[in-house]
Design a protein around this motif. Sequence first.
Motif, PDB file in Angstrom:
ATOM      1  N   MET A  93      10.659  69.629 -38.861  1.00 64.93           N
ATOM      2  CA  MET A  93      11.665  70.686 -38.853  1.00 64.93           C
ATOM      3  C   MET A  93      12.988  70.171 -39.411  1.00 64.93           C
ATOM      4  O   MET A  93      13.283  68.986 -39.345  1.00 64.93           O
ATOM      5  N   THR A  94      13.761  71.076 -39.933  1.00 62.51           N
ATOM      6  CA  THR A  94      15.105  70.729 -40.379  1.00 62.51           C
ATOM      7  C   THR A  94      16.021  70.694 -39.161  1.00 62.51           C
ATOM      8  O   THR A  94      15.984  71.586 -38.320  1.00 62.51           O
ATOM      9  N   SER A  95      16.812  69.645 -39.028  1.00 62.82           N
ATOM     10  CA  SER A  95      17.700  69.603 -37.870  1.00 62.82           C
ATOM     11  C   SER A  95      19.113  70.054 -38.225  1.00 62.82           C
ATOM     12  O   SER A  95      19.837  70.547 -37.393  1.00 62.82           O
ATOM     13  N   LYS A 129      21.759  72.538 -39.460  1.00 61.18           N
ATOM     14  CA  LYS A 129      21.810  73.987 -39.625  1.00 61.18           C
ATOM     15  C   LYS A 129      22.261  74.348 -41.041  1.00 61.18           C
ATOM     16  O   LYS A 129      23.286  73.899 -41.515  1.00 61.18           O
ATOM     17  N   GLN A 140      24.262  80.252 -43.452  1.00 56.80           N
ATOM     18  CA  GLN A 140      23.624  81.561 -43.286  1.00 56.80           C
ATOM     19  C   GLN A 140      24.372  82.595 -44.123  1.00 56.80           C
ATOM     20  O   GLN A 140      25.556  82.842 -43.899  1.00 56.80           O
ATOM     21  N   ILE A 182      19.800  79.922 -45.580  1.00 60.91           N
ATOM     22  CA  ILE A 182      19.178  80.940 -44.734  1.00 60.91           C
ATOM     23  C   ILE A 182      19.726  82.288 -45.182  1.00 60.91           C
ATOM     24  O   ILE A 182      20.943  82.480 -45.211  1.00 60.91           O
ATOM     25  N   ASN A 214      13.171  74.805 -47.201  1.00 56.71           N
ATOM     26  CA  ASN A 214      14.151  74.925 -46.118  1.00 56.71           C
ATOM     27  C   ASN A 214      14.672  76.339 -45.928  1.00 56.71           C
ATOM     28  O   ASN A 214      15.139  76.692 -44.850  1.00 56.71           O
ATOM     29  N   SER A 215      14.628  77.125 -46.975  1.00 54.16           N
ATOM     30  CA  SER A 215      15.164  78.483 -46.896  1.00 54.16           C
ATOM     31  C   SER A 215      14.274  79.380 -46.030  1.00 54.16           C
ATOM     32  O   SER A 215      13.087  79.128 -45.868  1.00 54.16           O
TER      33      SER A 215
END
Lengths: 172, 172, 172, 172
Positions: free
Chosen positions: C1-3, C5, C8, C40, C64-65
Motif C-alpha cells: 500500500m501507499t503510505s 497521502k 486529492q 487521487i 497509485n491513482s
Amino acid sequence: MTSKKNLQIGIIGSNSSVCSKELYTFAFNLGKALADEGYILLNGGMQGVMEAVSKGAQQSDNKNSRVIGILPFDHRETCNDYLDIVIPTGVGFARNAILVLSSDILIALGGGAGTLNEISYAWQFNKKVFCLTQTEGWSAKIADTNIDHRKSDLLIGFKDISEVIQNIRNHE
Amino acid sequence: MTSKKNLQIGIIGSNSSVCSKELYTFAFNLGKALADEGYILLNGGMQGVMEAVSKGAQQSDNKNSRVIGILPFDHRETCNDYLDIVIPTGVGFARNAILVLSSDILIALGGGAGTLNEISYAWQFNKKVFCLTQTEGWSAKIADTNIDHRKSDLLIGFKDISEVIQNIRNHE
Amino acid sequence: MTSKKNLQIGIIGSNSSVCSKELYTFAFNLGKALADEGYILLNGGMQGVMEAVSKGAQQSDNKNSRVIGILPFDHRETCNDYLDIVIPTGVGFARNAILVLSSDILIALGGGAGTLNEISYAWQFNKKVFCLTQTEGWSAKIADTNIDHRKSDLLIGFKDISEVIQNIRNHE
Amino acid sequence: MTSKKNLQIGIIGSNSSVCSKELYTFAFNLGKALADEGYILLNGGMQGVMEAVSKGAQQSDNKNSRVIGILPFDHRETCNDYLDIVIPTGVGFARNAILVLSSDILIALGGGAGTLNEISYAWQFNKKVFCLTQTEGWSAKIADTNIDHRKSDLLIGFKDISEVIQNIRNHE
C-alpha cells in the motif's frame, strides 16, 4: 409573535410498523399535554408515534406551541398531516442527528432501530432522554442504563405523562 | 489502476478513550489481514480502533488495498496518520450514516455510543455487521441479537480474525 | 500500500445533459493525465464530465491513482462504471459540500447550476478552483473573477491540460 | 394551535460583513411585512440580512408567523437573538441545501458566495427566488437570468417590498 424562545422537545419512537394501538394513544395524549405547556415539539415527521404526537398537539388550545417535522426526504409529500412546520432535509436518516441536535431534551416512546439510533446520538450530544418504561421497544430496554462509561444518567425512565411533564418543568 | 471495484469494508469500534491495549492490537492485526485480501477499508478516521486498523493496513504488501477515513470535521488536521484517502465531510456525527452507507459490510470491535449509533444505522440500511464477541463494549453485547422485529440475522458474532476473513470471503 | 497521502483533486462540471462531445473528450484526457501524475481524483460519480474523467483515469498505468465518486444517492446503482471507490452519501446534493471539502484543489469544466453550487462552496471553504475557459458553462463565465469581496484569486482560468497539470505541480 | 400549514419563505442574503446599513433596514422592513402576512420565515440564523429579517418579524402583531433559524453549527450559542425556533443542524454549510429545501419560495437580498450557493441550490431544487435588484451583491447580478439551459424563469427580480409581497400572494 412570541419573542421568548420556547423549549424545544424532540419526541422519538416507533414508526407505524411497530407502533401498537396503546402506544399510539399514549403518544397522542402526550402530544396534547406537551402542547398545552406551550412547548415546541419536534419529531421525524412520519407515522406511528410521530403522527400520534403531532395529532395530539393539534388538539391543544395553547397558541404558542408548534409541531415541527424533520423529514429524511427532500419533499413534504409523505409526511404526516399534523405538522405546523416541515423541514424536508433531503439528507436521509442523517436527519436523525439534526433532530436530536435541535431538541433541548428528548422523549422516547418504544421504538426500533431508528429510535435506538437517535438515543445513541442523544448520548453523544449530551442530551437527556426521558424513556417510557411501560412499553415494548428500546425506550424500555435502555431506560436508566448507561450506553458507555464516558457519561451517565442521561436516559431517565418514566411511567406516565404527568411524571414526564413534571420532569421537563424541573429541567427548565 | 485497478478497474474492478474492490469490496468496501467499514470497521467501527472504540475510540481512544475506551479502546484497551488488547483491542488496539486486535484491530491492528485485523487491518493488516483485511488489507492483505485487497479490500478497501473505511473507518471514522479518528483514534482507537480506527487508528489501529489503519496502521495495520499500512503494513500490508497488497497494493490494491486502501484505507479511507470518513471524518466528522471539515478539515483533516485531527485525523489519524495512517489514512490513504481522507473525506472530511464537515457534517459532524451525521457522517456515521455516510460511513455505513459506504460500506458493503461492517466489522464492529467493542465500542461505545458512537459504535452503537453506527450499528443501528447498519440495521436501518440492511447491512451485515460482523461483531467481535471477545471484548467489552457494544459489539459483544449486541452480537447475534435482533435490534427490532423488522429484520433478522444482520449482527453476526465472531471470535477471531480468521473467522471474520472467511465470513467475508463467503459474502462476496 | 501507499503510505504517503496523495493530493486529492476534485473535478466538477457538466452532467450528461449539458456536456458536449468536445468537453467529454477533454475531461477524458484530463482524467488520464491527472491519474498519470498519481493523484487521487474525486468527482460526483455521475455522468457527463464526471464519467469522462473517471473513464480516462482508468486508462492510466499509474498504480497509485484512484477515482472516488461522492454520490448524492444512498446506493451505488446509478453511478458511472469507472469508479474505484464509491461513497454513496445518502445526503442528496448536500454532498456537493462534502466533495469540495474532500478536495485539496478543484478543476471545473463547463457546468450548470450544480457546478456553480460547488464553485461557490469552494469559495466559502477557501479552495482554489482551476476553471476551464475554452468552453460553455460556468467554469468559463466565472474564471478569473471574484465571487465576493471577502477573498480573491481563488478561481484561476486555464486553457489546456498541460497548463493545469503544471499549476497543480506548483501547488504541491 | 394553527392546524393549517403556513407558507414557508426562506430569506437569504448578505451576512454581517457584506450587509450595508440600507440593506439591513430593508431586510428588517421585509421581515415585518412577511410576518404581518402570517408566513413562516426561515433563514440561516446568523447576522446581517438574517438577523435583520428576524428582528423585523418580531415587531409584527400577527400571532401565526414564526422565524426559524437553520444553523450550520451543532449548538445555538452563536445564532442571532430574534429566532423563535432554532435548528442547529451540525452539518456546516451543507445546511444551505436544507434551508432551500425547507422553503416553498425564497427571497434573496444582496449576498456573497453563501447566497450564490443557496440560489444555485434553489435552481437545482426547482424553487422560485425573488431577487432584490436595488442592491449590491448576487441577488441583483443574477435577477432575471437563467443559471443553465435546463430550466428558466426561476429568478425573478423585484424592487420593493410591496412588489414581492404581491408576488408571493399570487404564488399561493
